[in-house]
Design a protein around this motif. Structure first.
Motif, PDB file in Angstrom:
ATOM      1  N   ARG A  87       0.813  -1.223   0.000  1.00 11.16           N
ATOM      2  CA  ARG A  87       0.000   0.000   0.000  1.00 11.16           C
ATOM      3  C   ARG A  87       0.845   1.271   0.000  1.00 11.16           C
ATOM      4  O   ARG A  87       0.316   2.356   0.203  1.00 11.16           O
ATOM      5  CB  ARG A  87      -0.902  -0.015   1.255  1.00 11.16           C
ATOM      6  CG  ARG A  87      -1.929  -1.117   1.227  1.00 11.16           C
ATOM      7  CD  ARG A  87      -2.548  -1.374   2.584  1.00 11.16           C
ATOM      8  NE  ARG A  87      -3.484  -2.488   2.505  1.00 11.16           N
ATOM      9  CZ  ARG A  87      -3.127  -3.776   2.529  1.00 11.16           C
ATOM     10  NH1 ARG A  87      -1.849  -4.113   2.690  1.00 11.16           N
ATOM     11  NH2 ARG A  87      -4.029  -4.727   2.423  1.00 11.16           N
ATOM     12  N   THR A  90       0.132   4.272  -2.306  1.00  8.97           N
ATOM     13  CA  THR A  90      -0.878   3.854  -3.277  1.00  8.97           C
ATOM     14  C   THR A  90      -2.049   4.832  -3.271  1.00  8.97           C
ATOM     15  O   THR A  90      -2.501   5.254  -2.212  1.00  8.97           O
ATOM     16  CB  THR A  90      -1.374   2.433  -2.921  1.00  8.97           C
ATOM     17  OG1 THR A  90      -0.259   1.551  -2.965  1.00  8.97           O
ATOM     18  CG2 THR A  90      -2.437   1.953  -3.892  1.00  8.97           C
ATOM     19  N   PRO A 294      -5.335  -4.225  -3.060  1.00  2.23           N
ATOM     20  CA  PRO A 294      -5.606  -2.796  -3.257  1.00  2.23           C
ATOM     21  C   PRO A 294      -5.144  -2.380  -4.653  1.00  2.23           C
ATOM     22  O   PRO A 294      -4.333  -3.071  -5.261  1.00  2.23           O
ATOM     23  CB  PRO A 294      -4.761  -2.116  -2.175  1.00  2.23           C
ATOM     24  CG  PRO A 294      -3.693  -3.098  -1.866  1.00  2.23           C
ATOM     25  CD  PRO A 294      -4.256  -4.454  -2.111  1.00  2.23           C
TER      26      PRO A 294
END
Ligand SMILES: [Zn+2]
Length: 297
Positions: A87, A90, A294
């Protein structure tokens, strides 16, 4: 910076997380980097006066803990959990971390704007990990030990850094010390389990993600506050309140202020916290973190 023990320094009084460092016989280890660019540059300089940086550890992927990594590039290997790595900076539908970091500059770090490169250059040099791990990992650095304990809840890749020789733990945002707790993107049940794990450590000093340094007792305060949030929204659902009614009526704004520099976000935090728990409790099936990956950078 504030000195916690002979070997531990932290900064609890600027916007962003509490960036910290620990001195070892080999050189310092950094735990989280300042969000504000001038603070990141100044901290690196201050830390390097104690010797070459041995590691930079990130406790979570939230931008206020990692944005400053850019200015620590080349200052020792950067290490974080797989969940942080996946992440790292991100862009999510609800938040563009680069834009969010820039938003703080006019008010909190006007000189910092000149230090931030364009987006592409930043992303190409942002200081993501040299070492990525899953589970727990232990670093032996000179005469000090760093137990990186996977304590998910606030974020999936959350770690607590336990330094037994200092009887200290760096919790990241598993502790919001005397400031309001952001739980809207979190798994609250895992978070409570994380606090239990940290509570089992033999410690005197708790260095939180935000707010003043605490003693071990504060772990119970944070844990109980999580239970209180859960209970308040559970009562709302049990009474048949609508989502709107729950958001309007379940509010802990009076309990703690928002951490430095983000006072204007109080209503947003309270509303999102209540909504997230309401959605969790009323979902057709039990939910935890979304199983799917994600979005990519
Ligand atoms: Zn966080």
């Amino acid at each position: 910076m504030e000195q916690v023990t002979d070997r531990i320094y932290t900064e609890t009084k600027v916007r962003g997380c509490n960036p910290s460092f620990v001195l070892t016989s080999k050189g310092p280890v950094v735990i989280d980097t300042p969000q504000l660019p001038t603070k990141a540059v100044a901290m690196r300089k201050a830390v390097e006066e104690h010797g070459a940086i041995q590691y930079v550890i990130n406790t979570e992927h939230h931008v206020d803990h990692i944005f400053g990594n850019y200015w620590f590039k080349g200052a020792g290997p950067i290490i974080h959990h797989q969940g942080v790595h996946e992440r790292f900076m991100t862009v999510f539908p609800e938040l563009d971390p680069f834009e969010y970091a820039l938003e703080a500059l006019p008010t909190d770090d006007p000189d910092g704007a000149a230090l931030v490169p364009d987006r592409e250059t930043y992303y190409a040099n942002m200081g993501t990990a040299d070492i990525v791990f899953s589970g727990d990992v232990t670093l032996k650095v000179g005469d000090r030990t760093f137990n990186l304990l996977h304590t998910p809840g606030h974020t999936p890749g959350q770690v607590a850094v336990y330094v037994p020789e200092e009887r200290a733990v760096f919790t990241g945002d598993t502790i919001f010390s005397e400031c309001t707790t952001w739980l809207m993107t979190s798994d609250v049940d895992q978070w409570i389990t994380a606090l239990d794990r940290i509570r089992a450590l033999d410690i005197d000093h708790v260095i939180p993600g935000h707010g003043p340094v605490q003693t071990k007792e504060y772990l119970a305060t944070q844990r109980s506050f999580m239970l209180e949030w859960k209970a308040a929204v559970a009562v709302a659902v049990a009474k048949g309140w609508s989502r709107e009614e729950t958001i309007a009526r379940v509010n802990f704004a009076e309990r703690y202020p928002v951490d430095i520099g983000q006072e204007y976000m109080m209503d947003y935090i309270q509303e999102r916290n209540a909504a997230a728990l309401y959605d969790k409790f009323t979902a057709p099936t039990a939910t935890t973190y979304p199983a799917k990956e994600p979005p990519k950078r």
